[in-house]
Design a protein around this motif. Structure first.
Motif, PDB file in Angstrom:
ATOM      1  N   ALA A 186      21.627 -25.835   9.298  1.00 13.02           N
ATOM      2  CA  ALA A 186      20.679 -25.804  10.408  1.00 13.02           C
ATOM      3  C   ALA A 186      19.466 -24.975   9.999  1.00 13.02           C
ATOM      4  O   ALA A 186      19.610 -23.938   9.340  1.00 13.02           O
ATOM      5  CB  ALA A 186      21.324 -25.212  11.662  1.00 13.02           C
ATOM      6  N   VAL A 187      18.294 -25.441  10.369  1.00  9.61           N
ATOM      7  CA  VAL A 187      17.046 -24.720  10.105  1.00  9.61           C
ATOM      8  C   VAL A 187      16.419 -24.378  11.443  1.00  9.61           C
ATOM      9  O   VAL A 187      16.297 -25.234  12.327  1.00  9.61           O
ATOM     10  CB  VAL A 187      16.073 -25.581   9.272  1.00  9.61           C
ATOM     11  CG1 VAL A 187      14.732 -24.861   9.103  1.00  9.61           C
ATOM     12  CG2 VAL A 187      16.678 -25.910   7.914  1.00  9.61           C
ATOM     13  N   LEU A 188      16.021 -23.118  11.610  1.00 11.25           N
ATOM     14  CA  LEU A 188      15.323 -22.679  12.814  1.00 11.25           C
ATOM     15  C   LEU A 188      13.868 -22.443  12.445  1.00 11.25           C
ATOM     16  O   LEU A 188      13.554 -21.552  11.650  1.00 11.25           O
ATOM     17  CB  LEU A 188      15.957 -21.401  13.368  1.00 11.25           C
ATOM     18  CG  LEU A 188      15.403 -20.889  14.690  1.00 11.25           C
ATOM     19  CD1 LEU A 188      15.543 -21.942  15.784  1.00 11.25           C
ATOM     20  CD2 LEU A 188      16.128 -19.608  15.106  1.00 11.25           C
ATOM     21  N   VAL A 215      23.122 -17.083  22.721  1.00 14.03           N
ATOM     22  CA  VAL A 215      22.370 -17.837  21.715  1.00 14.03           C
ATOM     23  C   VAL A 215      22.555 -17.209  20.341  1.00 14.03           C
ATOM     24  O   VAL A 215      22.811 -17.903  19.345  1.00 14.03           O
ATOM     25  CB  VAL A 215      20.875 -17.907  22.089  1.00 14.03           C
ATOM     26  CG1 VAL A 215      20.043 -18.417  20.908  1.00 14.03           C
ATOM     27  CG2 VAL A 215      20.666 -18.807  23.297  1.00 14.03           C
ATOM     28  N   MET A 216      22.429 -15.895  20.265  1.00 14.34           N
ATOM     29  CA  MET A 216      22.561 -15.208  18.975  1.00 14.34           C
ATOM     30  C   MET A 216      23.954 -15.397  18.388  1.00 14.34           C
ATOM     31  O   MET A 216      24.119 -15.662  17.186  1.00 14.34           O
ATOM     32  CB  MET A 216      22.250 -13.715  19.131  1.00 14.34           C
ATOM     33  CG  MET A 216      20.842 -13.410  19.632  1.00 14.34           C
ATOM     34  SD  MET A 216      19.543 -13.980  18.505  1.00 14.34           S
ATOM     35  CE  MET A 216      18.095 -13.864  19.572  1.00 14.34           C
ATOM     36  N   LEU A 217      24.971 -15.271  19.231  1.00 18.28           N
ATOM     37  CA  LEU A 217      26.341 -15.449  18.748  1.00 18.28           C
ATOM     38  C   LEU A 217      26.616 -16.906  18.389  1.00 18.28           C
ATOM     39  O   LEU A 217      27.401 -17.181  17.473  1.00 18.28           O
ATOM     40  CB  LEU A 217      27.337 -14.962  19.795  1.00 18.28           C
ATOM     41  CG  LEU A 217      27.367 -13.441  20.004  1.00 18.28           C
ATOM     42  CD1 LEU A 217      28.340 -13.079  21.122  1.00 18.28           C
ATOM     43  CD2 LEU A 217      27.741 -12.717  18.721  1.00 18.28           C
ATOM     44  N   ALA A 218      25.955 -17.843  19.077  1.00 12.76           N
ATOM     45  CA  ALA A 218      26.127 -19.261  18.737  1.00 12.76           C
ATOM     46  C   ALA A 218      25.625 -19.531  17.326  1.00 12.76           C
ATOM     47  O   ALA A 218      26.199 -20.351  16.600  1.00 12.76           O
ATOM     48  CB  ALA A 218      25.390 -20.137  19.745  1.00 12.76           C
ATOM     49  N   VAL A 255      28.098 -23.892   9.925  1.00 11.54           N
ATOM     50  CA  VAL A 255      27.174 -24.225   8.835  1.00 11.54           C
ATOM     51  C   VAL A 255      26.158 -23.106   8.696  1.00 11.54           C
ATOM     52  O   VAL A 255      25.882 -22.376   9.657  1.00 11.54           O
ATOM     53  CB  VAL A 255      26.447 -25.566   9.096  1.00 11.54           C
ATOM     54  CG1 VAL A 255      27.447 -26.697   9.205  1.00 11.54           C
ATOM     55  CG2 VAL A 255      25.573 -25.489  10.352  1.00 11.54           C
ATOM     56  N   PRO A 256      25.571 -22.933   7.509  1.00 12.82           N
ATOM     57  CA  PRO A 256      24.535 -21.908   7.334  1.00 12.82           C
ATOM     58  C   PRO A 256      23.311 -22.211   8.199  1.00 12.82           C
ATOM     59  O   PRO A 256      22.938 -23.370   8.381  1.00 12.82           O
ATOM     60  CB  PRO A 256      24.185 -22.007   5.843  1.00 12.82           C
ATOM     61  CG  PRO A 256      25.333 -22.712   5.208  1.00 12.82           C
ATOM     62  CD  PRO A 256      25.875 -23.633   6.246  1.00 12.82           C
ATOM     63  N   VAL A 257      22.697 -21.154   8.711  1.00 14.69           N
ATOM     64  CA  VAL A 257      21.481 -21.276   9.515  1.00 14.69           C
ATOM     65  C   VAL A 257      20.355 -20.535   8.793  1.00 14.69           C
ATOM     66  O   VAL A 257      20.492 -19.354   8.479  1.00 14.69           O
ATOM     67  CB  VAL A 257      21.666 -20.703  10.929  1.00 14.69           C
ATOM     68  CG1 VAL A 257      20.389 -20.898  11.757  1.00 14.69           C
ATOM     69  CG2 VAL A 257      22.860 -21.344  11.629  1.00 14.69           C
ATOM     70  N   CYS A 299      19.967 -15.083  11.867  1.00  9.10           N
ATOM     71  CA  CYS A 299      20.209 -16.235  10.994  1.00  9.10           C
ATOM     72  C   CYS A 299      20.876 -15.774   9.699  1.00  9.10           C
ATOM     73  O   CYS A 299      20.713 -14.635   9.261  1.00  9.10           O
ATOM     74  CB  CYS A 299      18.900 -16.955  10.698  1.00  9.10           C
ATOM     75  SG  CYS A 299      18.232 -17.876  12.108  1.00  9.10           S
ATOM     76  N   ASP A 300      21.613 -16.670   9.082  1.00 10.03           N
ATOM     77  CA  ASP A 300      22.324 -16.331   7.848  1.00 10.03           C
ATOM     78  C   ASP A 300      21.368 -16.090   6.689  1.00 10.03           C
ATOM     79  O   ASP A 300      21.623 -15.237   5.827  1.00 10.03           O
ATOM     80  CB  ASP A 300      23.285 -17.466   7.475  1.00 10.03           C
ATOM     81  CG  ASP A 300      24.239 -17.806   8.609  1.00 10.03           C
ATOM     82  OD1 ASP A 300      24.901 -16.889   9.109  1.00 10.03           O
ATOM     83  OD2 ASP A 300      24.301 -18.992   8.996  1.00 10.03           O
TER      84      ASP A 300
END
Length: 268
Positions: free
Chosen positions: A59-61, A96-99, A105-107, A126-127
């Motif tokens: 996932a990309v934020l 949201v943060m814990l999600a 998958v890596p974020v 984020c990771d």
């Protein structure tokens, strides 16, 4: 800090490609992507959708506009000066943060601009993070008399305590290069190279088996919060389970055979 947006477009744009890369783009450039109630709800929904996708790989934020995220919407907060509302707001933000942490998958945070207060918290949560060189980072709630308590939780888990405390107590911003030196971001490049650098990181992650990354991510965060003996017990059990999995069996055999691993396709 910002008025509620009248924008009728989605607050978060959610796309995915054929590789299983989900991209969540904060889409309120006019309010510097402030974490309004609307934005937090949209983020939670998108993260839940990624968690439910068995083919998701990364996932990309990301964000639109000059700012990555300017934190909570202070005008929205000031309009409802009630303890119950504030408790609900920060509980929603925490979910949201814990999600992000609980995704299998890596974020990766793609930081193209300013990340302040809860926006800096997003990056820290984020990771991994890739930032444009001109981006800046701060937890400056103290400037308006509000200590950035919730942003401090992932911040102090990214950098040394005195470095985090200086940012929290002074409200001063740091550059992207300073953020990298302190452990808040992984890579810093010119803005025009940001997507190319992000793609390099994506390729590195996509070349690894999803199952091993999922087990590793879960273990990484769980053991960090325990004492060393319990951490080693958790880590040993995780490695033992990982080793019995088909991906590890194939990876070790490929190493022995001096060939490239052929990762088994995960069951959907």
């Amino acid at each position: 800090m910002f008025a509620a947006s009248a924008d009728s477009s989605p607050p978060v744009l959610h796309t995915q490609d054929e590789r299983g890369v989900h991209t969540l783009t904060l889409n309120r450039a006019g309010t510097f992507n402030a974490l309004s109630d609307e934005m937090l709800a949209a983020l939670q929904g998108a993260l839940d959708a990624i968690r439910a996708d068995p083919l998701a790989r990364v996932a990309v934020l990301a964000a639109q506009g000059r700012a990555f995220c300017a934190g909570h919407n202070l005008k929205e907060m000031r309009a409802q000066p009630e303890l119950a509302y504030y408790q609900k707001l920060f509980a929603q933000c925490t979910r949201v943060m814990l999600a992000i942490q609980h995704l299998p998958v890596p974020v990766i945070a793609r930081v193209q601009g300013l990340a302040t207060a809860a926006g800096c918290q997003l990056v820290a949560q984020c990771d991994l993070a890739v930032a444009a060189r001109h981006a800046s980072f701060g937890v400056n709630g103290i400037d308006v008399g509000l200590f950035c308590a919730t942003p401090s939780v992932p911040l102090v888990r990214n950098m040394l305590p005195k470095q985090a405390m200086e940012m929290l107590l002074t409200g001063e911003f740091i550059t992207a290069d300073e953020a990298r030196a302190r452990g808040l971001v992984n890579r810093v490049v010119p803005l025009e190279s940001l997507d190319a650098e992000l793609e390099k990181l994506l390729q590195a992650l996509l070349s690894k088996p999803r199952e091993a990354l999922a087990m590793g991510k879960a273990l990484f965060y769980k053991q960090r919060e325990t004492g060393i003996e319990a951490a080693y017990q958790l880590a040993g059990q995780t490695m033992a389970c990982n080793m019995t999995h088909a991906v590890a069996q194939e990876g070790v055999q490929a190493f022995i055979d001096k060939r490239t691993p052929q990762w088994p396709v995960a069951a959907s």
